[in-house]
Design a protein around this motif. Sequence first.
Motif, PDB file in Angstrom:
ATOM      1  N   MET A 163      -5.503 -15.222   9.902  1.00  0.00           N
ATOM      2  CA  MET A 163      -5.906 -15.455  11.285  1.00  0.00           C
ATOM      3  C   MET A 163      -6.503 -14.211  11.937  1.00  0.00           C
ATOM      4  SD  MET A 163      -2.711 -17.896  12.496  1.00  0.00           S
ATOM      5  CE  MET A 163      -2.754 -17.288  14.137  1.00  0.00           C
ATOM      6  N   LEU A 164      -6.022 -13.030  11.588  1.00  0.00           N
ATOM      7  CA  LEU A 164      -6.460 -11.815  12.273  1.00  0.00           C
ATOM      8  C   LEU A 164      -7.446 -10.973  11.476  1.00  0.00           C
ATOM      9  CD1 LEU A 164      -3.067 -10.796  13.904  1.00  0.00           C
ATOM     10  CD2 LEU A 164      -4.964 -12.089  14.911  1.00  0.00           C
ATOM     11  N   ALA A 165      -7.691 -11.321  10.221  1.00  0.00           N
ATOM     12  CA  ALA A 165      -8.632 -10.533   9.413  1.00  0.00           C
ATOM     13  C   ALA A 165      -9.740 -11.401   8.825  1.00  0.00           C
ATOM     14  CB  ALA A 165      -7.882  -9.789   8.303  1.00  0.00           C
ATOM     15  N   GLU A 166      -9.366 -12.394   8.046  1.00  0.00           N
ATOM     16  CA  GLU A 166     -10.386 -13.179   7.330  1.00  0.00           C
ATOM     17  C   GLU A 166     -11.128 -14.157   8.247  1.00  0.00           C
ATOM     18  OE1 GLU A 166     -12.749 -14.163   4.098  1.00  0.00           O
ATOM     19  OE2 GLU A 166     -11.464 -12.459   4.501  1.00  0.00           O
ATOM     20  N   ALA A 167     -10.404 -14.877   9.084  1.00  0.00           N
ATOM     21  CA  ALA A 167     -11.064 -15.845   9.976  1.00  0.00           C
ATOM     22  C   ALA A 167     -12.058 -15.165  10.919  1.00  0.00           C
ATOM     23  CB  ALA A 167     -10.022 -16.651  10.751  1.00  0.00           C
ATOM     24  N   PRO A 168     -11.688 -14.049  11.570  1.00  0.00           N
ATOM     25  CA  PRO A 168     -12.687 -13.376  12.413  1.00  0.00           C
ATOM     26  C   PRO A 168     -13.906 -12.892  11.624  1.00  0.00           C
ATOM     27  CG  PRO A 168     -10.500 -12.591  12.942  1.00  0.00           C
ATOM     28  CD  PRO A 168     -10.368 -13.452  11.724  1.00  0.00           C
ATOM     29  N   ARG A 169     -13.699 -12.471  10.383  1.00  0.00           N
ATOM     30  CA  ARG A 169     -14.817 -12.030   9.547  1.00  0.00           C
ATOM     31  C   ARG A 169     -15.791 -13.182   9.312  1.00  0.00           C
ATOM     32  NH1 ARG A 169     -16.789 -12.431   4.684  1.00  0.00           N
ATOM     33  NH2 ARG A 169     -15.121 -13.735   3.892  1.00  0.00           N
ATOM     34  N   LEU A 207      -5.079  -4.033   8.852  1.00  0.00           N
ATOM     35  CA  LEU A 207      -4.177  -3.131   8.125  1.00  0.00           C
ATOM     36  C   LEU A 207      -3.771  -1.941   8.987  1.00  0.00           C
ATOM     37  CD1 LEU A 207      -5.812  -3.156   4.572  1.00  0.00           C
ATOM     38  CD2 LEU A 207      -3.691  -4.292   5.303  1.00  0.00           C
ATOM     39  N   GLN A 208      -4.708  -1.400   9.752  1.00  0.00           N
ATOM     40  CA  GLN A 208      -4.414  -0.277  10.635  1.00  0.00           C
ATOM     41  C   GLN A 208      -3.403  -0.692  11.708  1.00  0.00           C
ATOM     42  OE1 GLN A 208      -7.734   0.916  13.099  1.00  0.00           O
ATOM     43  NE2 GLN A 208      -7.074   3.052  13.100  1.00  0.00           N
ATOM     44  N   GLN A 209      -3.586  -1.856  12.280  1.00  0.00           N
ATOM     45  CA  GLN A 209      -2.669  -2.336  13.307  1.00  0.00           C
ATOM     46  C   GLN A 209      -1.290  -2.619  12.713  1.00  0.00           C
ATOM     47  OE1 GLN A 209      -3.678  -6.097  15.149  1.00  0.00           O
ATOM     48  NE2 GLN A 209      -2.656  -5.530  17.036  1.00  0.00           N
ATOM     49  N   ALA A 210      -1.250  -3.202  11.516  1.00  0.00           N
ATOM     50  CA  ALA A 210       0.032  -3.482  10.864  1.00  0.00           C
ATOM     51  C   ALA A 210       0.767  -2.179  10.570  1.00  0.00           C
ATOM     52  CB  ALA A 210      -0.195  -4.278   9.581  1.00  0.00           C
ATOM     53  N   GLU A 211       0.044  -1.158  10.151  1.00  0.00           N
ATOM     54  CA  GLU A 211       0.658   0.143   9.869  1.00  0.00           C
ATOM     55  C   GLU A 211       1.226   0.763  11.141  1.00  0.00           C
ATOM     56  OE1 GLU A 211      -1.245   4.286   8.598  1.00  0.00           O
ATOM     57  OE2 GLU A 211      -1.407   2.776   7.001  1.00  0.00           O
ATOM     58  N   GLN A 212       0.486   0.663  12.239  1.00  0.00           N
ATOM     59  CA  GLN A 212       0.972   1.181  13.519  1.00  0.00           C
ATOM     60  C   GLN A 212       2.231   0.450  13.963  1.00  0.00           C
ATOM     61  OE1 GLN A 212      -2.426   0.788  16.093  1.00  0.00           O
ATOM     62  NE2 GLN A 212      -3.277   2.770  15.491  1.00  0.00           N
ATOM     63  N   MET A 213       2.267  -0.860  13.746  1.00  0.00           N
ATOM     64  CA  MET A 213       3.446  -1.649  14.108  1.00  0.00           C
ATOM     65  C   MET A 213       4.655  -1.218  13.286  1.00  0.00           C
ATOM     66  SD  MET A 213       2.566  -3.715  16.561  1.00  0.00           S
ATOM     67  CE  MET A 213       3.645  -5.127  16.570  1.00  0.00           C
ATOM     68  N   GLN A 214       4.454  -0.947  12.000  1.00  0.00           N
ATOM     69  CA  GLN A 214       5.548  -0.499  11.141  1.00  0.00           C
ATOM     70  C   GLN A 214       6.073   0.854  11.598  1.00  0.00           C
ATOM     71  OE1 GLN A 214       4.055  -0.619   7.094  1.00  0.00           O
ATOM     72  NE2 GLN A 214       5.344  -2.374   6.633  1.00  0.00           N
ATOM     73  N   GLN A 215       5.169   1.767  11.953  1.00  0.00           N
ATOM     74  CA  GLN A 215       5.585   3.091  12.408  1.00  0.00           C
ATOM     75  C   GLN A 215       6.346   2.988  13.712  1.00  0.00           C
ATOM     76  OE1 GLN A 215       1.983   5.398  12.517  1.00  0.00           O
ATOM     77  NE2 GLN A 215       1.961   5.706  10.301  1.00  0.00           N
TER      78      GLN A 215
END
Length: 167
Positions: free
Chosen positions: A110-116, A150-158
Amino acid sequence: MADEADTIQTNVTGNGADTAPQIALISQYVKDLSFENPNAPAVYQWQDQPQIDVQFNIGADRVGDEVLEIALKIEVKAVAPQGTAFAVELVYAALFGMRNVPEDQIQPFMLAEAPRLVFPFARRVLADAIRDGGFPPLLLDPIDFGALYLQQAEQMQQTAGEPAGHA
């Protein structure tokens, strides 16, 4: 050759149900489009190049058991020293049907492939609206939605890993 055909695996259960993950684009559409040219006709006499500000947002909603809506919201504002040349707001959406997709794969889609998949169409609608407003069409650069996700997911994990009380 016959041996190869015998070893092809299918995802059909004994009762004939297909369990393979499936995603299909159902429809795409302009959900909202606004173009403002507040300083016409004087704006066409301005000599200064406007500064272009582009804001981008992705929305995703489940609209049915197996149907998701992805909405790209793009806001563009062109401002010159004399004032606002134009302002455009576009919400371009698409409906995707999903079946048998693992829950952990829905958000990345929903947040990566569909917008592409949808972005080139939204980009064209935006460029046409600006051109139809009397300005040169604005062609947005391609966006790497996978890298952004991926960048947003990494920020959320941190952020989740920080002890409480830290800012």
